[in-house]
Design a protein around this motif. Structure first.
Motif, short mmCIF file in Angstrom:
data_model
loop_
_atom_site.label_atom_id
_atom_site.label_comp_id
_atom_site.label_asym_id
_atom_site.label_seq_id
_atom_site.Cartn_x
_atom_site.Cartn_y
_atom_site.Cartn_z
N ILE A 2 0.87 -1.18 0.00
CA ILE A 2 0.00 0.00 0.00
C ILE A 2 0.90 1.22 0.00
O ILE A 2 1.62 1.50 0.95
CB ILE A 2 -0.97 -0.02 1.19
CG1 ILE A 2 -1.91 -1.22 1.02
CG2 ILE A 2 -1.75 1.29 1.27
CD1 ILE A 2 -2.96 -1.37 2.07
N ASP A 3 0.86 1.93 -1.12
CA ASP A 3 1.77 3.02 -1.40
C ASP A 3 1.20 4.37 -1.00
O ASP A 3 1.96 5.32 -0.78
CB ASP A 3 2.08 2.99 -2.90
CG ASP A 3 3.27 3.82 -3.26
OD1 ASP A 3 3.04 4.91 -3.81
OD2 ASP A 3 4.40 3.41 -2.98
N TRP A 4 -0.12 4.50 -0.91
CA TRP A 4 -0.73 5.76 -0.51
C TRP A 4 -2.14 5.50 -0.04
O TRP A 4 -2.82 4.63 -0.59
CB TRP A 4 -0.76 6.76 -1.67
CG TRP A 4 -0.90 8.16 -1.19
CD1 TRP A 4 -2.06 8.84 -0.95
CD2 TRP A 4 0.16 9.05 -0.85
NE1 TRP A 4 -1.79 10.10 -0.48
CE2 TRP A 4 -0.42 10.25 -0.42
CE3 TRP A 4 1.54 8.95 -0.86
CZ2 TRP A 4 0.32 11.35 -0.01
CZ3 TRP A 4 2.29 10.04 -0.45
CH2 TRP A 4 1.68 11.21 -0.04
N SER A 46 4.50 9.65 -3.97
CA SER A 46 4.53 8.50 -3.07
C SER A 46 5.90 8.29 -2.42
O SER A 46 6.04 7.48 -1.53
CB SER A 46 4.11 7.24 -3.82
OG SER A 46 5.03 6.96 -4.83
N ASN A 65 1.62 8.06 2.90
CA ASN A 65 2.17 6.79 2.45
C ASN A 65 2.44 5.92 3.68
O ASN A 65 3.44 6.09 4.36
CB ASN A 65 3.46 7.04 1.68
CG ASN A 65 4.05 5.78 1.09
OD1 ASN A 65 3.91 4.70 1.64
ND2 ASN A 65 4.74 5.94 -0.01
N ASP A 79 0.61 -5.56 1.58
CA ASP A 79 -0.48 -5.06 0.77
C ASP A 79 -1.83 -5.34 1.42
O ASP A 79 -2.87 -5.29 0.77
CB ASP A 79 -0.44 -5.67 -0.64
CG ASP A 79 -0.69 -7.17 -0.64
OD1 ASP A 79 -0.72 -7.77 0.45
OD2 ASP A 79 -0.85 -7.73 -1.72
N ARG A 113 -8.94 7.17 -0.85
CA ARG A 113 -7.94 6.78 -1.84
C ARG A 113 -7.11 5.65 -1.27
O ARG A 113 -6.76 5.65 -0.09
CB ARG A 113 -7.04 7.97 -2.15
CG ARG A 113 -5.90 7.66 -3.08
CD ARG A 113 -5.06 8.90 -3.32
NE ARG A 113 -3.86 8.56 -4.05
CZ ARG A 113 -2.94 9.43 -4.36
NH1 ARG A 113 -3.06 10.69 -4.02
NH2 ARG A 113 -1.88 9.05 -5.02
N ASP A 115 -3.79 3.35 -2.90
CA ASP A 115 -2.92 2.97 -4.01
C ASP A 115 -2.14 1.73 -3.59
O ASP A 115 -1.46 1.74 -2.56
CB ASP A 115 -1.92 4.08 -4.35
CG ASP A 115 -2.58 5.31 -4.94
OD1 ASP A 115 -3.78 5.23 -5.26
OD2 ASP A 115 -1.90 6.33 -5.07
N THR A 117 0.69 -1.06 -4.91
CA THR A 117 1.75 -1.27 -5.89
C THR A 117 2.29 -2.67 -5.75
O THR A 117 2.49 -3.16 -4.64
CB THR A 117 2.89 -0.26 -5.64
OG1 THR A 117 2.35 1.05 -5.68
CG2 THR A 117 3.98 -0.40 -6.66
N TYR A 140 -4.47 2.17 -17.08
CA TYR A 140 -3.83 1.82 -15.82
C TYR A 140 -3.32 0.39 -15.82
O TYR A 140 -3.32 -0.29 -14.81
CB TYR A 140 -4.76 2.03 -14.63
CG TYR A 140 -5.31 3.43 -14.57
CD1 TYR A 140 -4.48 4.51 -14.39
CD2 TYR A 140 -6.68 3.66 -14.71
CE1 TYR A 140 -4.98 5.80 -14.35
CE2 TYR A 140 -7.19 4.94 -14.67
CZ TYR A 140 -6.33 6.01 -14.48
OH TYR A 140 -6.83 7.26 -14.44
#
Length: 143
Positions: A2-4, A46, A65, A79, A113, A115, A117, A140
């Motif tokens: 989880i990046d953001w 990020s 982040n 994640d 939100r 994000d 990755t 995407y």
């Protein structure tokens, strides 16, 4: 990883002017506090270790982040939702605000939100080029 994440707590506010943004470092130090400067809200990518805590007219928003905040890097990491829970817990403790932790535990928040990755391994350059070509056809990376 989880990046953001941006988490909104609709029933919470901190003792800050509505619209204020506080930028916290992982050690809890307030690096910057700005009132009504919404342009700061999107000024970092990020790679940033900052977490922004912001009052809005609709509640408290925590944005940042989680991986970078907790690990000091965002090269790899979890994640699953546990990293977000740990991040929210860490931010709430540094703000000395148990109400944030309680609201999170009770599910009194919304996810604005998230994000995620992932890293992939490919056996050779040709496979890599083929994968890039296939991902280029979808929005995407989704065909």
């Amino acid at each position: 990883m989880i990046d953001w994440a941006t988490i909104k707590f609709p029933d919470l506010h901190l003792d800050l002017e509505v619209g204020s943004i506080c930028r916290f470092l992982p050690n809890g130090e307030i690096e910057q506090m700005t009132e009504l400067a919404h342009n700061l809200y999107f000024d970092q990518g990020s790679f940033s270790e900052h977490t922004k805590v912001r009052n809005t007219t609709n509640g408290l928003e925590i944005d940042g982040n989680p991986s970078k905040w907790l690990q000091g890097h965002n090269l790899f990491g979890r994640d699953d939702w546990e990293i977000v829970a740990r991040w929210i817990n860490s931010v709430a403790k540094r703000l000395n605000n148990i109400s944030i932790i309680r609201a999170f535990e009770l599910g009194q928040y919304s996810v604005r939100r998230i994000d995620i990755t992932y890293n992939f391994s490919v056996p050779d350059v040709n496979t890599y080029l083929l994968a890039i070509k296939q991902f280029a056809h979808g929005r995407y990376g989704i065909p």
